[in-house]
Write an enzyme that holds these catalytic residues in place. Structure first.
Site, mmCIF file in Angstrom:
data_model
loop_
_atom_site.group_PDB
_atom_site.id
_atom_site.type_symbol
_atom_site.label_atom_id
_atom_site.label_comp_id
_atom_site.label_asym_id
_atom_site.label_seq_id
_atom_site.Cartn_x
_atom_site.Cartn_y
_atom_site.Cartn_z
ATOM 1 N N PRO A 88 0.918 -1.389 -0.045
ATOM 2 C CA PRO A 88 0.082 -0.044 -0.111
ATOM 3 C C PRO A 88 0.823 1.229 -0.050
ATOM 4 O O PRO A 88 0.240 2.273 -0.222
ATOM 5 C CB PRO A 88 -0.745 -0.025 1.278
ATOM 6 C CG PRO A 88 -0.150 -1.295 2.111
ATOM 7 C CD PRO A 88 0.716 -2.141 1.180
ATOM 8 N N GLU A 115 0.637 -6.979 8.325
ATOM 9 C CA GLU A 115 0.777 -5.653 8.318
ATOM 10 C C GLU A 115 1.980 -5.209 7.376
ATOM 11 O O GLU A 115 2.314 -3.798 7.431
ATOM 12 C CB GLU A 115 1.381 -5.218 9.961
ATOM 13 C CG GLU A 115 -0.264 -5.330 10.762
ATOM 14 C CD GLU A 115 -1.073 -4.334 9.936
ATOM 15 O OE1 GLU A 115 -0.824 -3.374 10.283
ATOM 16 O OE2 GLU A 115 -2.053 -4.921 9.790
ATOM 17 N N ASP A 168 -7.537 1.544 -26.970
ATOM 18 C CA ASP A 168 -8.338 1.491 -25.555
ATOM 19 C C ASP A 168 -8.330 2.824 -25.048
ATOM 20 O O ASP A 168 -7.693 3.800 -25.149
ATOM 21 C CB ASP A 168 -7.491 0.493 -24.712
ATOM 22 C CG ASP A 168 -7.832 -0.910 -24.728
ATOM 23 O OD1 ASP A 168 -8.980 -1.263 -25.551
ATOM 24 O OD2 ASP A 168 -7.457 -1.595 -24.129
HETATM 25 C C1 9D3 Z 1 -4.840 -1.953 8.356
HETATM 26 C C2 9D3 Z 1 -3.192 -2.011 7.770
HETATM 27 N N1 9D3 Z 1 -2.816 -0.754 7.410
HETATM 28 C C3 9D3 Z 1 -2.380 0.013 8.367
HETATM 29 C C4 9D3 Z 1 -2.325 1.427 7.801
HETATM 30 C C5 9D3 Z 1 -1.593 -1.391 6.603
HETATM 31 C C6 9D3 Z 1 -1.852 -2.094 5.615
HETATM 32 C C7 9D3 Z 1 -0.907 -3.446 5.411
HETATM 33 C C8 9D3 Z 1 -1.038 -4.091 4.481
HETATM 34 C C9 9D3 Z 1 -2.722 -2.264 4.694
HETATM 35 C C10 9D3 Z 1 -2.845 -3.260 3.932
HETATM 36 C C11 9D3 Z 1 -1.899 -4.267 3.653
HETATM 37 C C12 9D3 Z 1 -2.313 -5.276 2.687
HETATM 38 N N2 9D3 Z 1 -2.292 -4.688 1.327
HETATM 39 C C13 9D3 Z 1 -1.576 -4.830 0.466
HETATM 40 O O1 9D3 Z 1 -0.509 -5.675 0.670
HETATM 41 C C14 9D3 Z 1 -1.686 -4.368 -1.021
HETATM 42 C C15 9D3 Z 1 -2.365 -3.107 -1.308
HETATM 43 C C16 9D3 Z 1 -3.451 -2.584 -0.921
HETATM 44 O O2 9D3 Z 1 -3.781 -2.642 0.425
HETATM 45 N N3 9D3 Z 1 -4.077 -1.787 -1.478
HETATM 46 C C17 9D3 Z 1 -3.525 -1.183 -2.898
HETATM 47 N N4 9D3 Z 1 -2.691 -2.194 -3.343
HETATM 48 C C18 9D3 Z 1 -1.899 -2.919 -2.697
HETATM 49 S S1 9D3 Z 1 -0.579 -3.654 -3.530
HETATM 50 C C19 9D3 Z 1 -0.542 -4.569 -1.835
#
Ligand code: 9D3
Length: 251
Positions: A88, A115, A168
């Site tokens: 993220p 996490e 596209d």
């Molecule tokens: C609630 C947890 N978050 C705290 C701020 C951190 C968090 C860690 C791991 C949030 C999501 C994740 C899992 N997501 C991914 O590994 C992920 C992801 C995403 O959540 N949104 C958009 N693209 C991606 S690419 C990998």
């Protein structure tokens, strides 16, 4: 193009890879997708891939050693490509990023879970972090699938009609025109006249104007980067859309 995917949920990839374009591209040898189970590289007898965070806090962190062992195994067998961590925190995936990555001959996609991944693995072994958008997923697997799909359909040998990728949505910053098929009347609704006219110039003009209209309505932000040919400007002026386009483009 070869994709190596590192995940603790390899089954996630089974069904999406067995349908449509992805299936065909694999069958034709245009892409190869190898899914690696990180758990197979866990060293302890419990096959642990995650552990509690130093400093405390909610949730678990992916251990670095199984990830590295998996990566090492890949690189011993084949020439390694860039290592992408789905996270993220990453730079946001887009058609532009897909085009950039489609130029590689190999990509390693690491799917995070929990996490996150121990930062020392990321610091030393990850070349770039990519997110697919600002929403919270449960892990990187779906994001990796999105990337494989978007990149595969850009490979020149994959799309039968080689320029359909160019036409596209997004390729020139306009949304695509609407489509209609039989029946000619559906629930009392007809089909726009020009599409039934058989006049190809009229059809092109109608579709172009509808594209601009849709983009103005739904994604005006896309119009900023669009340039129009003199013929297109003439069409836009005649339809009255030119003023609106200028308004949006000049802010
Ligand atoms: C609630 C947890 N978050 C705290 C701020 C951190 C968090 C860690 C791991 C949030 C999501 C994740 C899992 N997501 C991914 O590994 C992920 C992801 C995403 O959540 N949104 C958009 N693209 C991606 S690419 C990998």
């Amino acid at each position: 193009m070869r994709f190596d995917i590192l995940t603790i949920f390899p089954d996630f990839f089974d069904s999406p890879m067995q349908e449509g374009i992805l299936r065909r591209a694999q069958a034709a040898g245009q892409i190869r997708v190898a899914v690696h189970n990180i758990r197979d590289y866990a060293l302890d007898r419990h096959k642990m891939t995650d552990d509690r965070p130093f400093g405390g806090g909610e949730g678990m962190v992916m251990k670095p050693e199984p990830l590295l062992a998996c990566l090492d195994d890949l690189e011993q067998r084949e020439q390694g490509g860039p290592v992408v961590l789905l996270s993220p925190r990453g730079r946001q995936f887009s058609q532009k990023v897909a085009e950039e990555l489609a130029a590689e001959s190999r990509l390693v996609l690491v799917c995070g879970r929990y996490e996150g991944v121990d930062q020392r693995f990321t610091d030393r072994y990850v070349d770039q972090e990519i997110s697919i958008g600002d929403y919270v997923l449960s892990g990187g697997e779906l994001a990796a699938m999105v990337m494989v799909d978007a990149i595969t359909r850009l490979l020149p040998e994959v799309l039968g009609c080689s320029d359909s990728a160019l036409h596209d949505t997004f390729s020139r910053g306009l949304l695509k025109h609407s489509q209609y098929t039989r029946p000619r009347e559906f629930q009392g609704m007809g089909v726009p006249g020009p599409l039934l006219s058989g006049d190809h110039a009229a059809i092109r003009g109608y579709r172009f104007l509808e594209s601009v209209e849709l983009t103005l309505e739904k994604r005006p932000d896309l119009l900023a980067g669009v340039r129009f040919s003199p013929e297109e400007v003439a069409l836009l002026r005649k339809s009255g859309l030119w003023v609106k386009v200028k308004e949006v483009q000049e802010g």
